[in-house]
Design a protein around this motif. Structure first.
Motif, PDB file in Angstrom:
ATOM      1  N   GLY A  26       6.820  -5.698   3.769  1.00 52.54           N
ATOM      2  CA  GLY A  26       7.321  -7.038   4.117  1.00 52.54           C
ATOM      3  C   GLY A  26       7.333  -7.331   5.603  1.00 52.54           C
ATOM      4  O   GLY A  26       7.895  -8.346   6.025  1.00 52.54           O
ATOM      5  N   LYS A  27       6.669  -6.497   6.387  1.00 53.93           N
ATOM      6  CA  LYS A  27       6.689  -6.674   7.853  1.00 53.93           C
ATOM      7  C   LYS A  27       6.020  -7.996   8.271  1.00 53.93           C
ATOM      8  O   LYS A  27       6.591  -8.782   9.037  1.00 53.93           O
ATOM      9  CB  LYS A  27       5.959  -5.501   8.540  1.00 53.93           C
ATOM     10  CG  LYS A  27       6.469  -4.126   8.152  1.00 53.93           C
ATOM     11  CD  LYS A  27       5.760  -3.043   8.900  1.00 53.93           C
ATOM     12  CE  LYS A  27       4.288  -2.883   8.544  1.00 53.93           C
ATOM     13  NZ  LYS A  27       4.006  -2.387   7.190  1.00 53.93           N
ATOM     14  N   THR A  28       4.800  -8.205   7.726  1.00 52.74           N
ATOM     15  CA  THR A  28       4.065  -9.439   8.081  1.00 52.74           C
ATOM     16  C   THR A  28       4.830 -10.669   7.603  1.00 52.74           C
ATOM     17  O   THR A  28       4.919 -11.673   8.304  1.00 52.74           O
ATOM     18  CB  THR A  28       2.653  -9.400   7.450  1.00 52.74           C
ATOM     19  OG1 THR A  28       1.995  -8.233   7.931  1.00 52.74           O
ATOM     20  CG2 THR A  28       1.843 -10.622   7.816  1.00 52.74           C
ATOM     21  N   THR A  29       5.399 -10.549   6.397  1.00 53.29           N
ATOM     22  CA  THR A  29       6.177 -11.675   5.866  1.00 53.29           C
ATOM     23  C   THR A  29       7.313 -12.029   6.825  1.00 53.29           C
ATOM     24  O   THR A  29       7.554 -13.218   7.100  1.00 53.29           O
ATOM     25  CB  THR A  29       6.735 -11.317   4.483  1.00 53.29           C
ATOM     26  OG1 THR A  29       5.653 -10.867   3.667  1.00 53.29           O
ATOM     27  CG2 THR A  29       7.406 -12.510   3.835  1.00 53.29           C
ATOM     28  N   SER A  88       2.969   0.156   4.149  1.00 55.44           N
ATOM     29  CA  SER A  88       2.211  -1.025   3.754  1.00 55.44           C
ATOM     30  C   SER A  88       2.917  -1.755   2.624  1.00 55.44           C
ATOM     31  O   SER A  88       3.441  -1.121   1.697  1.00 55.44           O
ATOM     32  CB  SER A  88       0.818  -0.583   3.306  1.00 55.44           C
ATOM     33  OG  SER A  88       0.020  -1.705   3.111  1.00 55.44           O
ATOM     34  N   GLY A  89       2.973  -3.050   2.699  1.00 53.72           N
ATOM     35  CA  GLY A  89       3.587  -3.849   1.638  1.00 53.72           C
ATOM     36  C   GLY A  89       5.089  -3.929   1.729  1.00 53.72           C
ATOM     37  O   GLY A  89       5.748  -4.444   0.817  1.00 53.72           O
TER      38      GLY A  89
END
Ligand SMILES: Nc1ncnc2c1ncn2[C@@H]1O[C@H](COP(=O)(O)OP(=O)(O)OP(=O)(O)O)[C@@H](O)[C@H]1O
Length: 774
Positions: A43-46, A40-41
């Motif tokens: 940077g995947k979604t980014t 989590s966090g």
């Protein structure tokens, strides 16, 4: 197909920097199923948002089909999102107030695909994801898995080359997750699918390639790809949303919040209601004032008679005791203030040149007798158009003189369409018709259908007090006007007497025939006294009679004699003059009545009359009486002032409601942030988002305007009823249709302005941030 070159995306919050993407370089094949794994966090979604154009990278380059996106404009990104990318989110992001079909169509709606094709493609997509049987359901009637299928159908409806999935199974149970994964796997056969997931098992089972992410960097890639060709054949189809689409979208949204929308529209219509009512009342009052003014002026015309009283200050000197042994002859105060007007031809011509705009109605009274005969029940009798009791009066002279005072005259002005317009304004015909020419006279009755008994007696009717007469006994009655030469017989050199053989006089061919054309009744209380009840006739009739008689034998005789040619008694100059005038020997009027149309024009009429007196000797001045002047303090100016104040107050409530609309739109923007994100993800431009909210405020503005006008219009009925009760004025409040339309336009414009600023704010929202909001 897709290549990320040294992409960096840093977030700065306060002093800390988050390196969400830290120099990421990676290439993707035209067709493959890539899973991105990572804590989590990391940077995947980014990265996914960066690839999808929801979030723009800080530095580096994203190359799509060989085309660099470094110089992409905002609309290029919008178009890219709309026709090359399909998004699937963990939280489905289905717009609740739209139907399933509308949700799936939304991307195509934004790019202006025509209706039929759009529907066909949307149905196909829904069938493909297995939702065929649920097509008519609303989003809130679907399960999580089904909602995600709707999201997938929406993502693939436009057949994009890239499908981006952000934890598509994150909110689903294992069984449903498997089904969704199978569906996505199937879709990856035709396109590039990039999926962010926390679930390594699913990734291993379905994906062709796994990329591991940590701290904004790629740790490892199971199947790297090196882009070889650098072809630049990428083309974008620009999106465009019509205002109509925006309206439809807003309308369906407002429909889901019916009660709130209705309340908002009502609240913001209050300003319009108050302004509409103020305008309706003020224009109604203004109309009443104008009417009253017109009627007052008709009752009290500016009067110019042969004798007028000067407005001189009363003699206040104390009378001193005199010790003289002589008597002083002194003019009485009243006689001193009496002024004789010279109503000669010159003055009459001056009045004739009065601007017809200022007064359409001018009456010239002639104190001439008429030598009337009428046949009643087969018997010829002498008749008179007069209200005086003829058995008491010595001669017709005094009766004729009585009509020169102005108030309660029997003569109406012929100047305006033979007097028809003047009569029509103040009277209604209750029997017969309006007079067509000067040879037709009318009987004026009061509102209770009563008329002066003397007037009836003087035209030969044998009536008692309170006796009732049929209309047809009066209407149509004829009179003969006999000329002086026929009417008076010479007895001696200087004496004349009326011909006693009135029956043969009646049948003479020289006579002029008059007829009672109709019975007229006063329209309202304020019209009473304009003409006295009894017979009324046109001033042209008396003028004609004067023309016939002015050179008659008796007139000539009276002019040359110092005795009354009818009685033989001696007369002074003044009496002689009245006698000549009575016999029809004077072609100048005994009085002139001017009926100005409004108080404003009356002032101009008075100015005109004053101008005549300028530089003239006191004795040559013509003094008029302005009875209406005493009532003129009530002018339209006062009404205007009151209206301005009231409109100002009502305007404040309009501004208040505009601010309220602004606040409501702003709340709506906050509420619909997610929807803005979805719209943007589907390729909506800033303009489109602004449009959606502008459309919403337009709907609100128009409906609150229309609602306000309808309520104000409905309110005019009770208001009029109350005012009628209180003041006896009917129909005071009248909503002018022009005002109504203008107010609806104002309401719409103000509401749109009030809502446009929050709409712009909504449009500026960053798509990725908007989607992250809950
Ligand atoms: N708008 C933003 N402002 C500041 N920091 C942000 C913003 N968006 C993301 N970040 C930060 O960037 C980093 C990467 O976030 P991102 O959402 O890409 O992670 P992720 O790997 O998708 O996480 P998860 O798996 O939990 O969704 C996080 O530390 C996050 O706090």
């Amino acid at each position: 197909m897709l290549e990320l070159k040294h992409i960096k995306k840093y977030y700065y919050v306060g002093d800390s920097v988050t390196k969400a993407l830290d120099d990421v370089s990676v290439s993707f094949r035209k067709q493959e199923f890539v899973a991105i794994l990572g804590p989590s966090g990391s940077g995947k979604t980014t990265m996914l948002n960066g690839i999808g154009g929801l979030d723009i990278y800080d530095s580096g380059d994203l190359i799509i089909n060989g085309k660099s996106t470094k110089n992409f404009s905002e609309s290029d990104w919008d178009a890219y999102r709309n026709n090359s990318v399909g998004f699937i989110f963990q939280s489905y992001n289905i717009i609740g107030h739209l139907s399933i079909l509308d949700n799936v169509e939304l991307g195509m709606t934004l790019s202006g695909v025509d209706n039929e094709e759009k529907k066909k493609k949307a149905r196909e997509a829904l069938e493909r994801v297995g939702l065929g049987p649920h097509i008519n359901k609303k989003p809130n009637q679907l399960s999580g898995g089904q909602l995600q299928r709707v999201a997938i159908a929406r993502a693939i409806a436009n057949d994009p080359e890239i499908l981006l999935c952000d934890e598509p199974t994150g909110a689903l149970d294992t069984e449903t997750s498997e089904e969704i994964m199978k569906l996505i796997k199937e879709l990856s056969a035709e396109r590039l699918v990039i999926m962010v997931t926390h679930n390594p098992t699913l990734a291993k089972e379905y994906a062709d390639r796994i990329i591991n992410f940590a701290d904004g960097k790629i740790l490892d890639d199971s199947n790297p790809f090196v882009e070889d060709t650098t072809k630049d054949n990428f083309e974008l189809k620009k999106t465009k949303m019509t205002f109509w689409t925006a309206l439809k979208l807003s309308f369906t949204n407002l429909k889901t919040k019916k009660a709130r929308t209705a309340l908002t529209a009502f609240a913001s219509s209050i300003g319009i209601i108050s302004i509409a009512i103020v305008l309706a009342l003020s224009s109604g009052f203004q109309k009443q004032i104008n009417k009253t003014q017109g009627n007052t002026l008709a009752q009290f015309p500016v009067t110019i008679s042969q004798t007028a009283s000067k407005q001189s200050a009363p003699d206040t000197d104390k009378v001193k005791n005199s010790k003289s042994k002589k008597v002083t002859a002194k003019l009485s105060q009243q006689e001193k203030s009496t002024h004789t007007n010279k109503l000669n031809k010159k003055y009459v011509n001056y009045i004739k040149n009065l601007d017809p705009e200022l007064s359409k109605n001018v009456t010239y009274n002639y104190s001439t007798g008429m030598n009337l005969l009428s046949k009643v029940d087969g018997k010829v009798k002498t008749a008179q158009f007069s209200n005086t009791n003829s058995s008491n009066s010595l001669s017709g002279v005094s009766a004729a003189m009585a009509s020169s005072t102005g108030v309660g005259s029997s003569v109406y002005p012929s100047s305006d369409n033979n007097g028809k317009n003047f009569l029509k304004k103040h009277y209604k015909v209750i029997s017969g018709s309006l007079p067509q020419n000067e040879n037709e006279v009318v009987l004026i009755v009061d509102r209770d259908n009563s008329t002066n008994i003397n007037a009836l007696k003087n035209i030969g009717m044998n009536v008692k007090d309170n006796q009732k007469l049929d209309f047809n006994k009066i209407v149509g009655q004829e009179f003969k006007v006999v000329s002086n030469n026929d009417y008076y017989k010479q007895v001696t050199d200087s004496l004349y007497t009326p011909n006693s053989d009135i029956s043969s006089l009646y049948n003479s061919n020289n006579n002029k025939t008059l007829k009672i054309a109709g019975i007229l009744k006063v329209k309202s209380e304020s019209s009473e006294n304009i003409l006295s009840s009894g017979i009324a006739y046109s001033d042209k009739l008396t003028k004609d009679i004067v023309n016939t008689n002015k050179n008659s034998d008796i007139v000539k005789a009276q002019k040359n004699s110092d005795v009354n040619v009818l009685t033989g008694s001696n007369v002074d100059d003044t009496t002689k003059e009245s006698l000549v005038s009575y016999l029809g020997g004077s072609s100048t009027p005994s009085s002139i009545l001017i009926y100005p149309s409004t108080f404003k024009t009356k002032d101009k009429v008075l100015d005109y009359l004053d101008k005549f007196n300028q530089g003239k000797k006191e004795s040559n001045k013509v003094i008029y009486t302005d009875l209406a002047g005493q009532v003129s303090s009530l002018t339209g100016g006062l009404m205007d002032a009151i209206t301005y104040v009231l409109v100002a107050f009502a305007g404040i409530s309009l501004v208040t409601s505009m601010i309220m609309i602004g606040i409501i739109t702003y709340t709506s923007v906050l509420e619909r942030t997610k929807e803005i994100g979805i719209l943007k993800a589907l390729g909506a431009r800033k303009k489109d988002v602004t449009r959606v909210f502008d459309a919403e405020t337009t709907i609100l503005g128009v409906s609150s305007g229309v609602l306000g006008i309808v309520i104000a219009w409905l309110a005019t009925f009770p208001i009029n009823a109350i005012l009628k009760n209180l003041t006896d004025l009917s129909n005071v409040s009248q909503l002018n249709p022009v005002h109504a339309i203008v107010l609806i336009v104002i309401s719409t414009v103000l509401t749109v302005i009030g809502g446009h600023i929050p709409a712009r704010m909504a449009a500026k929202k960053d798509a990725a941030t908007a989607l992250r909001s809950e």
